[in-house]
Design a protein around this motif. Structure first.
Motif, PDB file in Angstrom:
ATOM      1  N   UNK A 104       6.664  -4.462  -5.040  1.00  0.00           N
ATOM      2  CA  UNK A 104       6.440  -3.957  -6.384  1.00  0.00           C
ATOM      3  C   UNK A 104       5.479  -4.685  -7.055  1.00  0.00           C
ATOM      4  N   UNK A 105       5.164  -5.936  -7.067  1.00  0.00           N
ATOM      5  CA  UNK A 105       4.191  -6.668  -7.708  1.00  0.00           C
ATOM      6  C   UNK A 105       2.801  -6.300  -7.191  1.00  0.00           C
ATOM      7  N   UNK A 106       2.957  -6.518  -5.822  1.00  0.00           N
ATOM      8  CA  UNK A 106       1.551  -6.055  -5.022  1.00  0.00           C
ATOM      9  C   UNK A 106       1.028  -4.600  -5.386  1.00  0.00           C
ATOM     10  N   UNK A 107       2.013  -3.741  -5.297  1.00  0.00           N
ATOM     11  CA  UNK A 107       1.679  -2.281  -5.883  1.00  0.00           C
ATOM     12  C   UNK A 107       1.084  -2.246  -7.193  1.00  0.00           C
ATOM     13  N   UNK A 160       0.710  -1.205   0.184  1.00  0.00           N
ATOM     14  CA  UNK A 160       0.027   0.047  -0.038  1.00  0.00           C
ATOM     15  C   UNK A 160       0.956   1.371   0.050  1.00  0.00           C
ATOM     16  N   UNK A 161       1.762   1.161   0.840  1.00  0.00           N
ATOM     17  CA  UNK A 161       2.760   2.344   0.768  1.00  0.00           C
ATOM     18  C   UNK A 161       3.526   2.749  -0.274  1.00  0.00           C
ATOM     19  N   UNK A 162       4.036   1.528  -1.071  1.00  0.00           N
ATOM     20  CA  UNK A 162       4.644   1.436  -2.224  1.00  0.00           C
ATOM     21  C   UNK A 162       3.772   1.962  -3.589  1.00  0.00           C
ATOM     22  N   UNK A 179       7.852  -3.971 -12.081  1.00  0.00           N
ATOM     23  CA  UNK A 179       7.857  -4.164 -10.516  1.00  0.00           C
ATOM     24  C   UNK A 179       9.226  -3.945  -9.995  1.00  0.00           C
ATOM     25  N   UNK A 180      10.169  -4.318 -10.638  1.00  0.00           N
ATOM     26  CA  UNK A 180      11.558  -4.100 -10.077  1.00  0.00           C
ATOM     27  C   UNK A 180      11.966  -2.601 -10.060  1.00  0.00           C
ATOM     28  N   UNK A 181      11.697  -1.885 -11.165  1.00  0.00           N
ATOM     29  CA  UNK A 181      11.876  -0.328 -11.148  1.00  0.00           C
ATOM     30  C   UNK A 181      11.137   0.255 -10.027  1.00  0.00           C
ATOM     31  N   UNK A 182       9.857  -0.028  -9.820  1.00  0.00           N
ATOM     32  CA  UNK A 182       9.068   0.569  -8.799  1.00  0.00           C
ATOM     33  C   UNK A 182       9.759   0.241  -7.319  1.00  0.00           C
ATOM     34  N   UNK A 183      10.100  -1.038  -7.300  1.00  0.00           N
ATOM     35  CA  UNK A 183      10.674  -1.521  -5.861  1.00  0.00           C
ATOM     36  C   UNK A 183      11.933  -0.739  -5.651  1.00  0.00           C
ATOM     37  N   UNK A 202      13.042   2.121  -6.914  1.00  0.00           N
ATOM     38  CA  UNK A 202      12.873   3.549  -6.835  1.00  0.00           C
ATOM     39  C   UNK A 202      12.336   4.064  -5.403  1.00  0.00           C
ATOM     40  N   UNK A 203      11.639   3.186  -4.786  1.00  0.00           N
ATOM     41  CA  UNK A 203      11.029   3.364  -3.230  1.00  0.00           C
ATOM     42  C   UNK A 203      11.633   2.581  -2.254  1.00  0.00           C
ATOM     43  N   UNK A 204      12.617   1.825  -2.585  1.00  0.00           N
ATOM     44  CA  UNK A 204      13.307   1.249  -1.663  1.00  0.00           C
ATOM     45  C   UNK A 204      12.567   0.040  -0.792  1.00  0.00           C
ATOM     46  N   UNK A 205      11.928  -0.855  -1.586  1.00  0.00           N
ATOM     47  CA  UNK A 205      10.995  -1.978  -1.232  1.00  0.00           C
ATOM     48  C   UNK A 205      11.355  -3.234  -2.073  1.00  0.00           C
ATOM     49  N   UNK A 206      10.833  -4.304  -1.652  1.00  0.00           N
ATOM     50  CA  UNK A 206      11.201  -5.602  -2.267  1.00  0.00           C
ATOM     51  C   UNK A 206      10.454  -5.665  -3.529  1.00  0.00           C
ATOM     52  N   UNK A 207      10.828  -6.606  -4.451  1.00  0.00           N
ATOM     53  CA  UNK A 207      10.241  -6.851  -5.690  1.00  0.00           C
ATOM     54  C   UNK A 207       8.673  -7.200  -5.566  1.00  0.00           C
TER      55      UNK A 207
END
Length: 89
Positions: A52-55, A14-16, A38-42, A44-49
């Motif tokens: 990113x997939x969930x986002x 949710x945060x991502x 997914x990887x790029x979002x993760x 950029x935002x310092x989260x796991x892949x």
């Protein structure tokens, strides 16, 4: 002892998804343009892949992006979005 407020906690996904959602809603990413992976979002935002997939799944469920298997993720036309266009604060 204080009880936690219901709904006060957000998942990492949710945060991502908040920042990418803001980018779309504020029309910084035009309809039809490719959306970051997914990887790029993760990254950029310092989260796991997985986050990113969930986002991306959440954004797809909200009607903000369309996932085209084998092609990528694309921003939907703004008039195709669901009625809930405001990002969560």
């Amino acid at each position: 002892m204080t009880k936690p407020t219901i709904g006060a906690r957000r998942t990492v996904a949710d945060q991502v998804s908040i920042e990418p959602q803001r980018m779309i809603v504020e029309e910084k990413i035009d309809p039809g343009q490719p959306f970051p992976s997914q990887c790029e979002i993760a990254a950029r935002l310092g989260a796991s892949r997985a986050s990113g997939r969930e986002a991306i799944s959440a954004l797809s469920a909200a009607g903000l992006v369309q996932v085209e298997h084998g092609r990528g993720v694309f921003v939907r036309a703004h008039n195709e979005q669901s009625s809930s266009e405001s990002p969560e604060n």
